[in-house]
Every structure is written in C-alpha cells, then in structure tokens.
Design a protein around this motif. Sequence first.
Motif, PDB file in Angstrom:
ATOM      1  N   ASP A 138       8.475   7.425 -12.995  1.00 34.03           N
ATOM      2  CA  ASP A 138       9.310   6.218 -13.635  1.00 34.03           C
ATOM      3  C   ASP A 138      10.815   6.457 -12.970  1.00 34.03           C
ATOM      4  O   ASP A 138      11.205   5.244 -13.062  1.00 34.03           O
ATOM      5  N   GLN A 139      11.219   7.554 -12.849  1.00 32.77           N
ATOM      6  CA  GLN A 139      12.654   7.728 -12.363  1.00 32.77           C
ATOM      7  C   GLN A 139      13.134   6.738 -11.430  1.00 32.77           C
ATOM      8  O   GLN A 139      13.934   6.116 -11.661  1.00 32.77           O
ATOM      9  N   SER A 150      15.621   2.988 -11.817  1.00 32.77           N
ATOM     10  CA  SER A 150      16.696   3.055 -11.134  1.00 32.77           C
ATOM     11  C   SER A 150      16.756   1.701 -10.495  1.00 32.77           C
ATOM     12  O   SER A 150      17.572   0.838 -10.252  1.00 32.77           O
ATOM     13  N   THR A 151      15.594   1.319  -9.663  1.00 29.83           N
ATOM     14  CA  THR A 151      15.533   0.049  -8.902  1.00 29.83           C
ATOM     15  C   THR A 151      15.636  -0.992  -9.848  1.00 29.83           C
ATOM     16  O   THR A 151      16.243  -2.260  -9.542  1.00 29.83           O
ATOM     17  N   ALA A 152      14.685  -1.068 -11.071  1.00 29.47           N
ATOM     18  CA  ALA A 152      14.916  -1.966 -12.172  1.00 29.47           C
ATOM     19  C   ALA A 152      16.125  -2.357 -12.603  1.00 29.47           C
ATOM     20  O   ALA A 152      16.556  -3.596 -12.679  1.00 29.47           O
ATOM     21  N   LEU A 183      12.090  -4.328 -18.905  1.00 33.98           N
ATOM     22  CA  LEU A 183      11.835  -3.219 -18.041  1.00 33.98           C
ATOM     23  C   LEU A 183      10.220  -2.719 -18.072  1.00 33.98           C
ATOM     24  O   LEU A 183       9.745  -2.623 -17.041  1.00 33.98           O
ATOM     25  N   LYS A 184       9.795  -2.873 -19.315  1.00 36.01           N
ATOM     26  CA  LYS A 184       8.387  -2.651 -19.471  1.00 36.01           C
ATOM     27  C   LYS A 184       7.562  -3.819 -19.105  1.00 36.01           C
ATOM     28  O   LYS A 184       6.797  -3.457 -18.141  1.00 36.01           O
ATOM     29  N   ARG A 185       7.951  -4.898 -19.227  1.00 36.93           N
ATOM     30  CA  ARG A 185       6.975  -6.189 -18.709  1.00 36.93           C
ATOM     31  C   ARG A 185       7.026  -6.235 -17.226  1.00 36.93           C
ATOM     32  O   ARG A 185       6.121  -6.738 -16.731  1.00 36.93           O
ATOM     33  N   GLU A 186       8.318  -6.574 -16.798  1.00 31.61           N
ATOM     34  CA  GLU A 186       8.542  -7.060 -15.331  1.00 31.61           C
ATOM     35  C   GLU A 186       8.422  -6.022 -14.583  1.00 31.61           C
ATOM     36  O   GLU A 186       7.951  -6.093 -13.444  1.00 31.61           O
ATOM     37  N   PHE A 187       9.003  -4.832 -14.825  1.00 32.96           N
ATOM     38  CA  PHE A 187       9.074  -3.644 -13.823  1.00 32.96           C
ATOM     39  C   PHE A 187       8.034  -2.639 -14.227  1.00 32.96           C
ATOM     40  O   PHE A 187       7.875  -1.672 -13.491  1.00 32.96           O
ATOM     41  N   LYS A 188       7.323  -2.657 -15.262  1.00 31.52           N
ATOM     42  CA  LYS A 188       6.360  -1.860 -15.852  1.00 31.52           C
ATOM     43  C   LYS A 188       6.791  -0.057 -15.636  1.00 31.52           C
ATOM     44  O   LYS A 188       6.267   0.676 -15.586  1.00 31.52           O
ATOM     45  N   VAL A 189       8.311  -0.361 -16.326  1.00 36.92           N
ATOM     46  CA  VAL A 189       8.734   1.115 -16.403  1.00 36.92           C
ATOM     47  C   VAL A 189       8.797   1.359 -17.853  1.00 36.92           C
ATOM     48  O   VAL A 189       9.309   0.542 -18.856  1.00 36.92           O
ATOM     49  N   GLU A 190       7.929   2.403 -18.290  1.00 37.08           N
ATOM     50  CA  GLU A 190       8.250   2.904 -19.863  1.00 37.08           C
ATOM     51  C   GLU A 190       9.373   3.953 -19.934  1.00 37.08           C
ATOM     52  O   GLU A 190       9.370   4.810 -18.977  1.00 37.08           O
ATOM     53  N   CYS A 191      10.265   3.636 -20.818  1.00 36.98           N
ATOM     54  CA  CYS A 191      11.342   4.450 -21.002  1.00 36.98           C
ATOM     55  C   CYS A 191      11.837   4.663 -22.528  1.00 36.98           C
ATOM     56  O   CYS A 191      11.367   3.743 -23.411  1.00 36.98           O
ATOM     57  N   THR A 192      12.454   5.733 -22.949  1.00 40.47           N
ATOM     58  CA  THR A 192      12.981   6.018 -24.236  1.00 40.47           C
ATOM     59  C   THR A 192      14.477   5.682 -24.316  1.00 40.47           C
ATOM     60  O   THR A 192      15.254   6.094 -23.517  1.00 40.47           O
ATOM     61  N   SER A 193      14.831   5.084 -25.388  1.00 39.05           N
ATOM     62  CA  SER A 193      16.316   4.664 -25.540  1.00 39.05           C
ATOM     63  C   SER A 193      16.934   5.340 -26.618  1.00 39.05           C
ATOM     64  O   SER A 193      16.325   5.838 -27.484  1.00 39.05           O
ATOM     65  N   GLY A 194      18.344   5.787 -26.365  1.00 40.08           N
ATOM     66  CA  GLY A 194      19.003   6.424 -27.421  1.00 40.08           C
ATOM     67  C   GLY A 194      19.571   5.408 -28.484  1.00 40.08           C
ATOM     68  O   GLY A 194      19.430   4.414 -28.276  1.00 40.08           O
ATOM     69  N   LYS A 195      20.388   6.010 -29.131  1.00 38.78           N
ATOM     70  CA  LYS A 195      20.944   5.105 -30.325  1.00 38.78           C
ATOM     71  C   LYS A 195      22.150   4.211 -29.459  1.00 38.78           C
ATOM     72  O   LYS A 195      22.939   4.951 -28.797  1.00 38.78           O
ATOM     73  N   PRO A 196      22.248   3.246 -30.027  1.00 36.56           N
ATOM     74  CA  PRO A 196      23.333   2.493 -29.529  1.00 36.56           C
ATOM     75  C   PRO A 196      24.762   2.959 -29.741  1.00 36.56           C
ATOM     76  O   PRO A 196      25.119   3.530 -30.681  1.00 36.56           O
ATOM     77  N   GLN A 197      25.511   2.927 -28.664  1.00 40.04           N
ATOM     78  CA  GLN A 197      27.060   3.431 -28.800  1.00 40.04           C
ATOM     79  C   GLN A 197      27.952   2.058 -28.701  1.00 40.04           C
ATOM     80  O   GLN A 197      27.666   1.101 -28.028  1.00 40.04           O
ATOM     81  N   ILE A 198      29.062   2.259 -29.542  1.00 39.82           N
ATOM     82  CA  ILE A 198      30.261   1.167 -29.301  1.00 39.82           C
ATOM     83  C   ILE A 198      31.001   1.533 -28.055  1.00 39.82           C
ATOM     84  O   ILE A 198      31.351   2.561 -27.882  1.00 39.82           O
ATOM     85  N   ALA A 199      31.266   0.350 -27.514  1.00 37.01           N
ATOM     86  CA  ALA A 199      32.239   0.417 -26.498  1.00 37.01           C
ATOM     87  C   ALA A 199      33.576   0.208 -27.014  1.00 37.01           C
ATOM     88  O   ALA A 199      34.228  -0.805 -26.906  1.00 37.01           O
TER      89      ALA A 199
END
Length: 720
Positions: free
Chosen positions: A441-442, A446-448, A487-503
């Motif tokens: 999925d890497q 990247s493409t998505a 990412l999951k629906r349109e690009f069929k990419v399964e991914c794990t996300s980290g905790k949100p960070q403040i900018a």
Amino acid sequence: MSATAELSPVNSPTREFPLEYTRNIGIAAHIDAGKTTTTERVLYYSGVVHKIGEVHEGTAVTDWMEQERERGITITSAAISCNWTTKFGPYKAIEHRINIIDTPGHVDFTAEVERSLRVLDGAIGVFCAVAGVQPQSETVWRQMDKYHVPRMAFVNKMDRTGADFYAAVDSIKEKLGGNAHPIYLPIGAESELKGLIDLVDMRAAIYDETDPSGVAFEWKEIPADMQEKADKYREQLIEALCDFDDDMAERYLEGEELSSVEIKRAIRKATLSLQFLGVIPGSAFKNKGVQMLMDAVVDYLPNPLDLPPMTAYDDEENIVEIVPNDNEAKVSALAFKLWADPYVGKLVFVRVYSGTLEKGSALYNPRTRKTERVSRLMVLKADAREDIDKAYSGDICAVVGIKDVATGDTLCEKDFDVRLEPPSFPEPVISMSVEPDSKADQEKLSTALQRLKEEDPTFNVFTDEETGQTIIAGMGELHLEIIRDRLKREFKVECTSGKPQIAYRESITQAADGEGKFVRQSGGRGQYGHAVIKMEPNEKGKGTEVINEIVGGAIPKEYIKPLTDGINEASANGTIAGYPVIDWKVRIVDGSFHEVDSNELAFKMAGIFAFKDAMAKAGPQLLEPIMGVEVSTPEEYQGDIVGDLNRRRGQIQQMESKNTVAIITAHVPLETMFGYATDVRSLSKGRASYSMTPSHFDQVPTNVLKDIVETSPHKNKARS
C-alpha cells in the motif's frame, strides 16, 4: 430572446446566453442553514431535476460524495448550471443561465468557500430564521468582503419553531454591519407560513396548501392585517435606496409615485455598490420563497459585465494587462477547483474571464511553462455532465485533458502570458502521521495523497526528516477524518493514523542582531560565507520579509538569493520547539566574502546561522491556534458548559439568552478541543450544539510550554 438591442457588442453571435443574461452565483452560510436544500429547490423549479433531492435522505444531487450523503453535510463545493426565466425590467420574459456553486458550511472546508467566492460575481448568504447570524456566517461574510462580492440574503427555515424574520434582519445589521432591508415580507411564520409579500410590486404570493411542491401559488392583494406593516417596510426600503440614487431621492421627496421598474433598478444599483443587502424570507424545506429568490438573483445580482474587468500580473507581481470581458479577446481562465472524476479522470473547473475556449484548443500554464490540449469541455447539471464545444467569457465549466495544473493556476493562450490573481487559503492547523498497513500500500498511499493534495489547497503532505513518517495536515479533525475515509473508499488504501498534532507557530517579540559565518577549510578550495542581519517583529498577519540593504558590495549580488533562501529555510524550524516562525522582518545589512572560497552553499548556510543567532536573542515565543467557539445550549446546562470551557483554558467572550437557549461565545485553544463533540453532548444530554472557527494565534502559557516543547516532534531541529 428579447431586448437584444440592449446587448453589448462583446457578445459572440454564437453564444446561447449573452453575458447580460448570465449569472455566476454562490450559496454560502453557516453549517446547517439550508444551503444545499435551497440549491436542490432551485434545480427542481428550473427543471434540471424532476424530483426534489433531500439532504436528510441522502438524495441531494449536489452532495455527490458518499461521505456527504452519509453525514448530511457538504464537503466539496458543487458547480452546477440551470436556466431561469423571469420578467426583467420592462422587457418580456427572458431566459437566463445561472451557474451556481453550493459551498460547504463547516469551517474545516473553508477552502471550498474561498475558491468559489474568488470566481463568482454574486452570492446568496443563507441565514437561519431561528439562530440569525452564526459564527461561520461571519467568516463567510468576511470572505465575501475580501473578494468584493455583491450579495443578498435568504432568511431560511421560516417554518421552524422560533422563526423570527425581523430578528434575523436585525442580527445581520448588528453582527455583520450589513445595510439589510427586506424586499419581501413573510405572511405568517412557523407552521403558519402561508406566503410572501413583494414590497416592490406590493402584492402577495399565497401558496396553495394542497400542492406541497410549492409550484402552485397565486398573486393576490396584500392581506388587510399586513397592509400597514408592508407600507412601513416599503417606505424604509425606498428611503434606503434614495441614498444610492439622487434623482430617485428628489422625486420621492416631492411625493411622486415610483414605478416598480425604477425601484428594481435602484435595488440593483445599490446591491452592486456592496453597500446594500436585500433580504428575502422563505423555507427551502417547505418549498416557499425559492422562486422569489431566483427572480431576485436575476433582477439584482450582477452579470459579468457589471463588474470591473480582471487585472493580470507578470512574474514580478506587476499589473501588466486588463483582461476584457469579451468573447473575441484572447483566452484567459482561472482554474479554481480540481476534482478526480471516476468516469472521465481529472476535471479542472475554470472560470473563463476573456475569449472563447474551444474543445481541442491548447492552453498555456504560465506557472509550469507548459501547453496542454483541452480534450473535452463540459458543464454540470446536477449529477449529469453535458459536453459542450465552446465556453465563453463569463462562463464556468469543467475542462478535461489538462494534467499538470494546481488550484489557482491561470490557463491562457501562449501569446497572452498573464497571471490572474489566485484565491488565498489559510494554513493548516492540525496534523497527524499516516502509515500504510502493508508494503504493497506504500506506493498507493503516496499517489493517493498527492491526488488529494492537488484537489485541496488546505491539505498538505510532507515527510518528517527525522522519523521518516508521512505527515498529513489540514484544517481540523473532521477534515483529516474525511481524508482518511477517502483514502480507504476511493483509493482502496488501508492505513493507520497517529494522534492528531497541533500546528504551533513561533514568533519574536523584540528586535535583535544576528551574525552567521560559515567557514570550511579542507586542504583544497574552502567555503566561506558571512552575513550580518537585523531582525524585528512584523505586523501580526503581515507574514515574513527579507530586505537587502547591502551597499558597497560587502556581499556580491549573486549571493543575496542563496542567503535569502537560507534565512527562509531557517524560519521553517524555530528555536523553541522547531515550529515555523511567523511575522518577522529581516534586513541584510553587512557581511563579507572570499574571492575564491565563497559560493552559494556557503552563503545559504550563513543565512541559516544568522537567522538562528538573531532569533535566539529576539525574545522568541511559542504560539498556539485559538478557536472561536459558540455553544448553543438549554439554559439548565449553561453552568456545566461554561465550567468545562474554563477547564479547557477557554476565555468566555459573551453570554446571551434567546428564548430558553443560552449562547456562549469563547476563545479556546485548539489543543484542548479534541473530542469536544462527544463531551458537549454528554454534558447536555445531547441537547447542546457548537461550532468552531479559527480565530487567531496566541502565546502559549508558561505552565503548558514545557510539555509542548518536550513532546514536539521537531525539538531536535530547534536545538540544531
């Protein structure tokens, strides 16, 4: 088509709808004010669709994304075209082309509103008859002011319990400073909403209650119990219009009767001045008032010829050309939205500002210096795509075939090398890491992400140099949640996300001098770069500036650019916690060079060192994004909610009561607002609602600073 004698010579004889009969409008408002429902009714009454779509049923045609239909919200602006026939002035019925953009209300998708308003000629602000002006209404209003968009107001939801048209008009005057005047009055309210009174023609539209579609209504005499109110508001309307028309004012003061045609012309003139706001009541959900709104769009909002022509710029931001609203001129268009369509590939939505754009023609992009061919042109009518051969000045359409393009790019003829002013977008305020679940999925990830970044200017993707993680940044939790869902629906990419960070951001509080010297000797030819700078805080929101004040050749001209690049690069990682530094001004005042050893790299490094040196002495501070939060809650939960906001380091700005509802306005750090949707529901047993908009950056309190610095993913960059 009538009144052709009135048409301007800039119109092409082959165009179906002349510029005078074209309207490019947007519908914008706070979340859940009824923008999409209003748009759906327009499509129905104009004959584009034959069944009314409903947001709550997931059948709204402008909410085409799965996520929009599931959540009942608009995420991406939809550009659609319809035709509307109305009586205009003294002429007989004329058909007009209306290009409408339905925009999202949620602040996380504010870029969609920004880019839409940039290319529109007029707008409808939709307000809730119960809540009046809400926080996002104010944000949208400021965006309309920024792009000088003439507008009118539709006070929607007149069927709701607690609806008060007159209070909503007062709210527009008080909170937005709008010179708001009704041009229609409602007959009844809530479940008793029966029709509208036209204050220009002084007649009443009474809806047929046996026809729920709202198509059937009759023009009748104004009800006797409303006559006095109608006379009062008509007089106020005419008095307001006299400020914009001296001739009309003179005749009115002499007691002359004004015709409806004269009043309409005066409303149009006042609306185009941006100093007047006509207000129409209605209920899009109950199918009342939308036809009057569309008649008013044609009567009062501008056509492309009513507005000053666009100015174009060269590479140095100098105005070089006035772009004429003329079909015979050279082609120039602004790409304001990209959309990956599953059937035709990349759709590039453009507003044509001059010339005639033809299928098969070549368009030049001044940013990329490339020419690409237009393989298809189309307009969107609801969820259908209609191919066209030509698009004319003033039109909004979609182009297929242009590959290397970004939001805000100008597309023009090769010998008409100009840049139209692009829309501007806010910086992302929240980020998180994403990792693909598998090696396979890497590349897909990247493409998505690259595709999504192209579509959305407020979405950013970058790689953290230290950890190697892919970081995505956006405007809020919902924004990033939708990105992950796509990412999951349109690009069929399964991914794990980290905790949100403040900018977070860093800034400086005082002036300081800095010196940077880069010297390397390694046996052969060495490296030498030396610069002295003076740093000072810039005005809030002014951004960053580097000014060259070198005299006498202390640093040769060819090294100023790499030195400036080094200064800008250093500002991406501040000295406190490694966050970008904002609102500073640097003057390059002195330095030295070596005839043999100096080069561009050495001066770039000297710039980095000089910036770090100056910033460390300039009273650096860490800033955090502060959100404007408005909570509406039944009064019995007011104390709990205020206490909770205080615990989140919130500063209460205002508290007011409306019927039995308490409205609390506060400034709260974004860092404390994660998960607030769940918390506010549990505090109020599900009865409170809230909205949140970015307000400003403010200094992080000392007691919180240490934790942020210790957990910053950039802390090593700050120290280096």
